[in-house]
Scaffold this active site. Structure first.
Site, PDB file in Angstrom:
ATOM      1  CD  GLN B 112      -3.681  -1.147   2.266  1.00 56.11           C
ATOM      2  OE1 GLN B 112      -2.745  -0.896   3.100  1.00 56.11           O
ATOM      3  NE2 GLN B 112      -4.769  -1.361   1.859  1.00 56.11           N
ATOM      4  CG  ASN B 241      -3.880   6.931   4.688  1.00 56.29           C
ATOM      5  OD1 ASN B 241      -4.150   5.139   4.914  1.00 56.29           O
ATOM      6  ND2 ASN B 241      -4.978   7.522   4.129  1.00 56.29           N
ATOM      7  CB  CYS B 242      -0.063   2.412   5.183  1.00 54.11           C
ATOM      8  SG  CYS B 242       0.378   2.773   6.415  1.00 54.11           S
ATOM      9  CB  VAL B 243      -5.400   3.411   2.252  1.00 52.85           C
ATOM     10  CG1 VAL B 243      -5.724   4.916   1.548  1.00 52.85           C
ATOM     11  CG2 VAL B 243      -6.096   2.543   0.978  1.00 52.85           C
TER      12      VAL B 243
END
Lengths: 351, 428
Positions: B112, B241-243
């Site tokens: 991600q 956030n790793c999205v």
């Protein structure tokens, strides 16, 4: 060395193929050498780079009733010309013709692996069926727009034949296929968003960058609890009208509907009723108009006490190429009328 | 509230014996910075790299990007709740090393994080190809769990941004931007004839490394709230956030929120900017309904006529986006939506997971599924092996020569939903 000309096959219906009118709508596909009808104008617009080597003609009725067979037969005839591209139409607002043009073009792309192109009016039912898979040049709703349509078709055909990239629908004149592509805008998204918001608040025109799909969901009403107490009305888009079409409802692209008294009428006979619809073979409807507006069987149910009564009027319009906007307006007006008359349920019939 | 942002333009980057800014060059004491980062017992090793615009360098996988800042005067300090205490920020004076960025890398979830190419076709799609990047290649201690790993990398990025930012404390800025916004009642009274506009900023909060923090608070636990736009400039909102890389809002994006800047720019001209409401994007329906209802109510209480709504992420958050739109429109507040699209590689699929006829004014930051070919680079910082599993990459993404075929999704900030970039989707 003379360069080889691109080979094009043109698909036409019986009318534009100069075979005949609705009486010839049942003819199966047949091939002719060279261009004819609208193909002559197309040939002129194409110039020396491409040649219409053959024309395949099929009746609209035959195609509509035998889509798979007719497509296969058409492909057999097209293949013999060894074309580089298939063009069909323009079909303008003729629904059966538009559908046939779309089917032929898609088959050419899939089976013969060659580009194909057609042209029709934005509201032709063929557009929604095929626009995702095909380039469909936008035309007016009648052959009056032929002269404007042919050069646009020819220009796009040449681009496809040369393998050139196809530009934006607005530049090239085809109907947006709903394919999303990325471009580089002249402003960042945040600035575009505030521009759009200011326009929206002020009531000025703006264009959403992501048009939503069409929404036309109608929540169904709860079912009738007791049919023996129900008054049932008949509403059709199949064009059944009293003989002589007193309201002059148009054979296509209807702008009105009619309301006709059937109190005391047991059966819609061929003497007293006919269809005004210009988009299907009227023979069966004219022989027995109950086939489209089944008053006869409803009267049976009424006598048997299975329904309380048939409403004293039926409503009719022609659904052939009629715009969604017009149809929605007719629907709203008819529904209001039925509601005021205390009708419980409606039997909607098409063609 | 009034904030002066003193911008110190950074136009070159080098290692040196002392961390300092001199004549537009940021010098970094590599050993000192690495030692600072390794004070965190969760981290085993850290290597600092430098990457400049135009270099044949690929950075992958990137987790976050942060802009170096420091507080010169006024209450609080950068990144409250993480680096500084939780005093309110957004007033006084802040210095910015404009043109510099801290980039954190390291394999956390693998699939991600994103790609930054410093040159070539991929560079056109990321704003971080134009920044002078101090890249932290970080390895955690053995056996660390993902959440602790993410947190350690997040803190390392923030710490570095403040460490570098301090080098600009006594430098005379090249430019001073002033951001001042009255309380919304006064702003509305001053501009009675302009449409009153609020900004509803949606923050990803799905858990499982899809998180955002406000003053250190995990936004999963947030009721929508009002925030002064100036607070963003001091790092009140931090990305955890790793999205997917293309449409996550990095901390850099939060520090430079383009919607806030645009609303400020036009405040008093053709709009009256009232303020910012932040909301979250939790996964349950109850949370979505609570948050969209609450955010709508706050925007009504502000007295807004209209609102810009920006999304973060895609798929599930599309439901929050549409819910926010429908509720605001139903309250008579006109909306424009900022989102991106997942229309398939051929562009033929429906772009959003949820749709509504009320969403009649949408700005599209582009189709994230569109493919792009990235030629091989001379230098790779990080780990190229992850590109087969990166979001937007796929098996076979990496050719033998090191070139990549990926979806735009894999490129940092390519379809940013704050409207940071110029890419847009269009109907063909």
């Amino acid at each position: 060395m003379a360069e080889r000309k691109f080979r094009v096959v043109h698909y036409l219906n019986q009318f534009f193929g100069q075979v005949g009118g609705e009486d010839k709508a049942n003819i199966p596909p047949e091939a002719r050498d060279g261009a004819l009808g609208p193909g002559m104008g197309l040939k002129a617009a194409l110039g020396p780079e491409a040649e219409i080597v053959g024309t395949v003609i099929c009746g609209d009725g035959y195609f509509a009733e035998n889509i798979e067979t007719a497509t296969a037969q058409t492909m057999e005839l097209v293949k013999k010309f060894n074309p580089d591209l298939v063009v069909a139409g323009p079909a303008f607002n003729a629904g059966r013709y538009g559908t046939a043009c779309g089917a032929v073009c898609v088959a050419a792309q899939e089976q013969l692996k060659i580009p194909a192109l057609t042209a029709m009016f934005a509201e032709n039912p063929g557009v929604d069926l095929y626009k995702k898979e095909l380039y469909i040049v936008a035309t007016g709703d009648s052959a009056a727009s032929m002269r404007q349509a042919l050069p646009k078709m020819a220009a796009l055909m040449l681009k496809l034949l040369r393998g050139e990239s196809i530009g934006h629908p607005d530049e090239e004149g085809y109907i947006a296929r709903g394919i999303r592509k990325n471009i580089i805008a002249d402003k960042p998204g945040a600035a575009r968003a505030v521009d759009m918001l200011v326009a929206k608040v002020k009531g000025e025109p703006f264009t959403s960058e992501l048009p939503m799909p069409k929404f036309d969901r109608v929540a169904p009403n709860p079912p009738i609890k007791d049919m023996t107490q129900a008054t049932i009305a008949l509403v059709t888009s199949g064009g059944i009208v009293p003989s002589g079409n007193p309201d002059r409802i148009e054979a296509s692209s209807a702008t009105k509907f009619g309301k006709y008294n059937i109190a005391g009428v047991d059966d819609l006979t061929s003497e007293a009723y006919e269809t005004a619809h210009g988009g299907y073979d009227p023979t069966y409807a004219n022989n027995d108009p109950d086939r489209v507006v089944p008053l006869d069987v409803l009267r049976d149910l009424e006598r048997e006490g299975k329904i309380a009564q048939v409403f004293d009027y039926f409503y009719s319009t022609v659904g052939n190429g009629t715009s969604v906007a017009n149809s929605a307006q007719f629907g709203a007006e008819i529904a209001q009328d039925l509601k005021e008359a205390g009708v419980d349920a409606v039997l909607l019939t098409s063609t | 509230m009034r904030l002066e942002l003193g911008k110190i333009k950074i136009s070159d980057l080098a290692f040196g014996p002392q961390t300092k800014v001199e004549a537009g060059t940021l010098y970094v004491n590599q050993a000192e910075l690495e030692a600072l980062i390794l004070e965190d017992p969760a981290l085993k090793s850290c290597t600092v790299h430098l990457a400049k615009p135009g270099e044949k360098t690929r950075i992958v996988p990137v987790k976050d990007v942060v802009e170096p800042r420091c507080k010169v005067s006024g209450p609080g300090g950068p990144f409250p709740g993480f680096i500084s205490k939780v005093n309110p920020v957004g007033s006084g004076r802040t210095h910015v090393l404009s043109g510099a960025a801290v980039v954190t890398t390291g394999k956390i979830v693998g699939f991600q994080e994103g790609i930054i190419d410093m040159s070539g076709p991929g560079a056109d799609y990321t704003p971080f190809s134009k920044t002078y990047n101090v890249v932290l290649d970080i390895e955690p201690v053995e056996g660390i769990e993902q959440y602790a790993h993410e947190r350690a990398v997040r803190l390392a990025g923030l710490k570095t941004a403040v460490y570098l930012g301090e080098a600009g404390k006594d430098i005379k800025p090249d430019e001073i931007e002033v951001y001042e916004l009255d309380p919304f009642t006064e702003a509305a009274a001053k501009h009675p004839n302009l449409p009153k506009v609020a900004y509803l900023m949606m923050l990803l909060s799905q858990g499982l490394l899809h998180d955002t923090f406000v003053y250190g608070v995990d936004t999963k636990k947030l009721l929508p709230t009002i925030i002064h736009p100036n607070e963003l400039f001091d790092g009140a909102i931090v990305s955890g956030n790793c999205v997917s890389a293309c449409d996550k809002n990095t901390t850099y994006h939060h520090l430079n929120n383009p919607v806030v800047k645009e609303l400020y720019r036009r405040h008093g001209q053709d709009i009256c900017f009232l303020g910012v409401v932040i909301s979250n994007e939790n996964v349950t329906l109850e949370d979505k309904e609570r948050s969209s209802g609450y955010a709508t109510k706050l925007i009504q209480m502000l007295g807004a006529d209209a609102a810009v709504i920006s999304e973060e992420g895609f798929g599930n958050p599309d439901a929050d986006l549409i819910m926010n739109c429908e509720r605001l429109e139903a309250s008579g507040i006109k909306t424009v939506l900022l989102t991106d699209e997942y229309a398939g590689r051929d562009g033929a699929s429906q772009s959003l997971a949820d749709i509504s006829p009320q969403a009649d004014a949408v700005v599209s930051a582009g189709n994230a599924n569109e493919l792009i070919q990235l030629p091989p680079m001379e230098t790779v910082i990080g780990n190229l092996a992850v590109t087969d599993v990166i979001a937007g990459g796929f098996e076979g993404s990496k050719a033998a020569d090191g070139s990549l075929t990926v979806e735009l999704q894999a490129i940092m900030g390519a379809t940013n939903e704050l409207g940071f970039g110029y890419v847009r989707g269009i109907n063909y």
